[in-house]
Write an enzyme that holds these catalytic residues in place. Structure first.
Site, PDB file in Angstrom:
ATOM      1  N   HIS A 108       0.930  -1.085  -0.021  1.00 60.73           N
ATOM      2  CA  HIS A 108      -0.081  -0.122   0.056  1.00 60.73           C
ATOM      3  C   HIS A 108       0.995   1.126  -0.058  1.00 60.73           C
ATOM      4  O   HIS A 108       1.992   1.077  -0.054  1.00 60.73           O
ATOM      5  CB  HIS A 108      -1.004   0.022   1.120  1.00 60.73           C
ATOM      6  CG  HIS A 108      -0.311  -0.253   2.540  1.00 60.73           C
ATOM      7  ND1 HIS A 108       0.549   0.627   3.046  1.00 60.73           N
ATOM      8  CD2 HIS A 108      -0.253  -1.298   3.216  1.00 60.73           C
ATOM      9  CE1 HIS A 108       1.088   0.057   4.072  1.00 60.73           C
ATOM     10  NE2 HIS A 108       0.667  -1.081   4.195  1.00 60.73           N
ATOM     11  N   HIS A 120       4.103   1.392   2.317  1.00 63.10           N
ATOM     12  CA  HIS A 120       5.116   0.448   1.571  1.00 63.10           C
ATOM     13  C   HIS A 120       5.863   1.398   0.629  1.00 63.10           C
ATOM     14  O   HIS A 120       7.092   1.503   0.416  1.00 63.10           O
ATOM     15  CB  HIS A 120       4.767  -0.832   0.915  1.00 63.10           C
ATOM     16  CG  HIS A 120       4.295  -1.807   2.001  1.00 63.10           C
ATOM     17  ND1 HIS A 120       2.794  -2.300   2.119  1.00 63.10           N
ATOM     18  CD2 HIS A 120       4.797  -2.627   3.052  1.00 63.10           C
ATOM     19  CE1 HIS A 120       2.862  -3.184   3.322  1.00 63.10           C
ATOM     20  NE2 HIS A 120       3.945  -3.333   3.602  1.00 63.10           N
ATOM     21  N   GLU A 145       7.040   3.028  11.222  1.00 66.42           N
ATOM     22  CA  GLU A 145       6.978   3.365  12.758  1.00 66.42           C
ATOM     23  C   GLU A 145       5.392   2.885  13.110  1.00 66.42           C
ATOM     24  O   GLU A 145       5.396   2.971  14.447  1.00 66.42           O
ATOM     25  CB  GLU A 145       7.278   4.791  13.133  1.00 66.42           C
ATOM     26  CG  GLU A 145       8.838   5.097  13.053  1.00 66.42           C
ATOM     27  CD  GLU A 145       8.799   6.573  13.616  1.00 66.42           C
ATOM     28  OE1 GLU A 145       8.000   7.629  13.443  1.00 66.42           O
ATOM     29  OE2 GLU A 145      10.210   7.104  13.929  1.00 66.42           O
TER      30      GLU A 145
END
Ligand code: PAF
Length: 285
Positions: free
Chosen positions: A34, A37, A151
């Site tokens: 998505h 990434h 993160e």
């Protein structure tokens, strides 16, 4: 772009790249790519001569077989996206290429300290053993100069940093900020499993988290934890598994705002488990 399925072929490709002095950046993924990434891969491609992406739905990090079976898989679509954003090598092995049969049953031995006793580690026993098992294997195979992690998986990232230190791996780990949809919902492969109605509910998670930052001056971390949990549980269809405000390095519960703090959440939206996090005493996130 090369799509490689075997370790042997990958090692030979890496050997050639290293011999010609190319710097290698690496993004490990489980596919179903998505926009989150995409931002990791674009950064990796911009900061290194060669960008390698792995696509492997790692069975050893799933403690729920149904979650493993339902995990979205679409290699062709992922490969198309990766090629268009500058990835040169995709490593997409099958499980029997990555693991010997005994590795699938014996727990991987790693000293997590206190890092796996809380949050994801507490609710998904064995999950981080599987993550460290696969990521350490992948890093040893790809031998990247830099490896990129999001993160959103805050606890995973803390554990990866410890892994690199304890195993003395020669790689720089690059922490990349959470990518959100315009509504604020953190990008996740699991979002593909949300119906339109569930997506609207899931959007409330970040709304509450971001609103909670306005109350950090008025409430203690423990009071704020309760406030967030109660507000999210009020949304029909959402059920908080945990919300914890922890120290950004030790991941242990904080009792005062003097510590650098991050609030980490896991919420069930129907049968889809979503995670997110928010920093409290910084200006970003
Ligand atoms: O974050 C993920 O997608 C996975 O945990 C990882 C790092 C690719 C290991 O399987």
């Amino acid at each position: 772009m090369k799509i490689i399925k075997s370790k042997k072929e990958l090692q030979s490709e890496i050997g050639i790249l290293k011999a010609s002095g190319k710097s290698i950046g690496f993004v490990p993924t489980m596919g179903a790519l998505h926009t989150g990434h995409k931002s990791l891969v674009e950064r990796c491609a911009a900061e290194n001569n060669v960008c390698v992406v792995s696509i492997f739905v790692n069975p050893t990090q799933f403690n729920n077989t149904e979650d493993l079976e339902k995990y979205p898989r679409n290699l062709d679509q992922d490969a198309e996206l990766l090629e268009s954003i500058g990835c040169q090598v995709v490593f997409a092995p099958e499980s029997n290429e990555m693991y010997e049969p005994q590795e699938l049953t014996a727990p991987f031995d790693f000293d997590f300290g206190q890092l796996d006793k809380v949050m994801e580690g507490k609710y998904r026993p064995g999950h981080f053993n599987g993550v460290v098992q696969v990521v350490s294997k992948l890093i040893q195979l790809v031998q990247p100069d830099k490896a990129y992690f999001g993160e959103k998986d805050f606890q995973q990232l803390a554990i990866i940093h410890r892994m690199v230190k304890l195993m003395d791996l020669k790689v720089e780990i690059v922490d990349c900020p959470i990518v959100r949809e315009p509504s604020g919902l953190a990008m996740s492969s699991r979002n593909a499993r949300l119906s339109e109605a569930d997506r609207k509910k899931a959007e409330e998670i970040y709304k509450v988290l971001s609103e909670s930052r306005n109350f950090a001056a008025l409430l203690s971390p423990i009071e704020l934890t309760q406030w967030v949990e109660e507000l999210i549980d009020l949304v029909p269809g959402l059920e908080v598994e945990y919300y914890e405000i922890v120290n950004t390095s030790t991941l242990q519960t904080v009792y005062s705002w003097s510590e650098p703090s991050v609030g980490c959440i896991a919420v069930y939206c129907g049968d889809v488990r979503l995670i997110d996090n928010i920093r409290y005493n910084t200006i970003d996130n």
